[in-house]
Design a protein around this motif. Structure first.
Motif, PDB file in Angstrom:
ATOM      1  N   THR A   1       0.553  -1.034  -0.577  1.00  0.00           N
ATOM      2  CA  THR A   1       0.142  -0.503   0.016  1.00  0.00           C
ATOM      3  C   THR A   1       0.909   1.276  -0.341  1.00  0.00           C
ATOM      4  O   THR A   1       0.458   2.434  -0.628  1.00  0.00           O
TER       5      THR A   1
ATOM      6  N   GLN B   1       3.895   1.794  -1.383  1.00  0.00           N
ATOM      7  CA  GLN B   1       4.211   1.221  -2.536  1.00  0.00           C
ATOM      8  C   GLN B   1       3.202   1.802  -3.114  1.00  0.00           C
ATOM      9  O   GLN B   1       3.867   2.997  -4.396  1.00  0.00           O
ATOM     10  N   SER B   2       2.560   1.827  -3.960  1.00  0.00           N
ATOM     11  CA  SER B   2       1.036   2.303  -4.225  1.00  0.00           C
ATOM     12  C   SER B   2       1.382   3.544  -3.995  1.00  0.00           C
ATOM     13  O   SER B   2       0.793   4.517  -5.123  1.00  0.00           O
ATOM     14  N   ARG B   3       1.296   4.179  -2.654  1.00  0.00           N
ATOM     15  CA  ARG B   3       0.697   5.633  -2.673  1.00  0.00           C
ATOM     16  C   ARG B   3       1.690   6.391  -3.101  1.00  0.00           C
ATOM     17  O   ARG B   3       1.817   7.145  -3.627  1.00  0.00           O
TER      18      ARG B   3
END
Length: 389
Positions: free
Chosen positions: A149, A151-153
């Protein structure tokens, strides 16, 4: 009987008139013989070094002619220069009113703030989950999910920053600056005009005329003569041996600075039968304007040239003749061959005359070959005084 008398009278009158006519001609001939040979100006031909110049029509262009075009759509907000203004590289020329790009910047900045908050939240989740996993309170799966999460942000934040950079670039396009130092050309648009990146007409043109190119052409024959005149095994070597060239301006005056031929197109245009050449001239004072017309003069040095005034020649059936003074002051009609290039009002003789020959200068329209004349010697200096060095 009357007819016979009339006929006899007519014949008598005719014979009388004929004898009078013959008498007049004989008298004139006798008078001419008594007067002696007629006087004609004569000069001595000499050999001298000279320089010929062949001229070719040319068009002038700046070393850089940059079309200034908008990259975004909008209305011209302000024009900061006028036509003919000398501008520096980076100087502001136009501003375009395009509020949509300002809005894109604000939206991108807001997206960055939101993405940064999401990154911080995901980082807190990772920080909270990690010690719990280490104490085996929760499974490692929960930590992996939190890290993914985060990394995605972070990726969303990078994307938001890229969107801001793109929006700022587009906003920067609303301020149009000069890419080069030069002179501003015509400005067809005015304040308030709608412009677009798809417009066919540029906002203006900036020409760098610190140096200019003079483009001219030579036909196939001239190119062959050109290659024979200047030594060199390659085209580059021949160009180095070409002397500096002159530029003849539209008013007939000679540009004070010399130029140099730097480029010869190796391919002949099939539609025109000629090849293009380029000469470069310095233009620090901006005398030469892009788009102007002139003529390039290429000098050619000739050693021991025999020069003859054009007025001393006779054109007969495509050939040229002069009257040379021979023995006993009798003139001899002599055929000569001349170069295609002329020197002012003089021909350069390649065959038929030699230094020391005496030639009738002018006024020989009634002369015939072999006639004896009374030569009036003209000084060589006075005959060749008009030649430009």
């Amino acid at each position: 009987m009357k007819k016979v008398t009339t006929l006899f009278f007519s014949l008598s009158i005719g014979l009388l008139l004929a004898s009078c006519g013959n008498s007049d001609e004989e008298k004139k001939a006798a008078a001419a013989a008594a007067a002696g040979p007629q006087a004609y100006p004569v000069f001595t031909v000499n050999a001298q070094n000279t320089e010929l110049g062949s001229e070719y029509p040319a068009t002038i262009e700046g070393i850089q002619n940059i079309d200034i075009r908008p990259k975004v759509d909008g209305f011209i907000q302000k024009i900061f220069v006028d036509e003919g203004t000398v501008v520096k590289k980076g100087q502001l020329l136009f501003t375009i009113m395009a509020p949509q790009y300002e809005q894109e910047v604000r939206t991108a900045r807001a997206a960055i703030s939101s993405a940064e908050a999401d990154v911080n939240s995901a980082q807190l989740q990772v920080n909270k989950t990690k010690p719990l996993v280490e104490k085996d309170i929760i499974s490692k799966y929960d930590l992996d999910a939190a890290q993914l999460t985060l990394q995605s942000r972070k990726a969303a934040l990078a994307q938001a920053k890229a969107a801001l950079a793109n929006a700022q670039v587009n906003l920067g396009y609303t301020s149009i600056t000069s890419p080069v130092e030069g002179v501003v050309g015509s400005i067809p648009f005015r304040t308030g005009s709608l412009v677009s990146s798809a417009s066919t007409e540029p906002l203006t043109t900036v020409s760098n005329t610190s140096k200019v190119y003079a483009y001219f052409s030579l036909n196939e024959k001239q190119l062959l003569d050109f290659s024979k005149t200047y030594k060199g095994n390659t085209l580059a070597q021949q160009m180095k041996n070409i002397p500096a060239v002159n530029l003849i301006l539209a008013d007939g005056s000679t540009y004070p600075q010399f130029g140099k031929i730097e480029s010869i197109n190796g391919q002949i245009n099939t539609s025109t039968g000629s090849a293009s050449l380029r000469a470069t001239f310095p233009n620090a004072m901006s005398v030469l304007k892009s788009g102007g017309s002139a003529s390039v003069r290429i000098p050619q040095h000739v050693s021991n040239a025999i020069l003859i005034p054009q007025k001393s020649t006779i054109d007969l059936q495509g050939k040229k003749f002069v009257y040379v003074l021979g023995d006993s002051s009798k003139i001899i009609s002599t055929e000569i061959e001349v170069m295609e290039l002329a020197k002012d009002k003089f021909y350069v003789v390649t065959k038929g005359l030699k230094a020391g020959d005496k030639v009738v200068l002018e006024g020989f329209q009634s002369l015939k070959d072999g006639v004896k004349i009374k030569p009036e010697v003209k000084s060589t200096e006075s005959v060749y005084a008009g030649i430009k060095k």
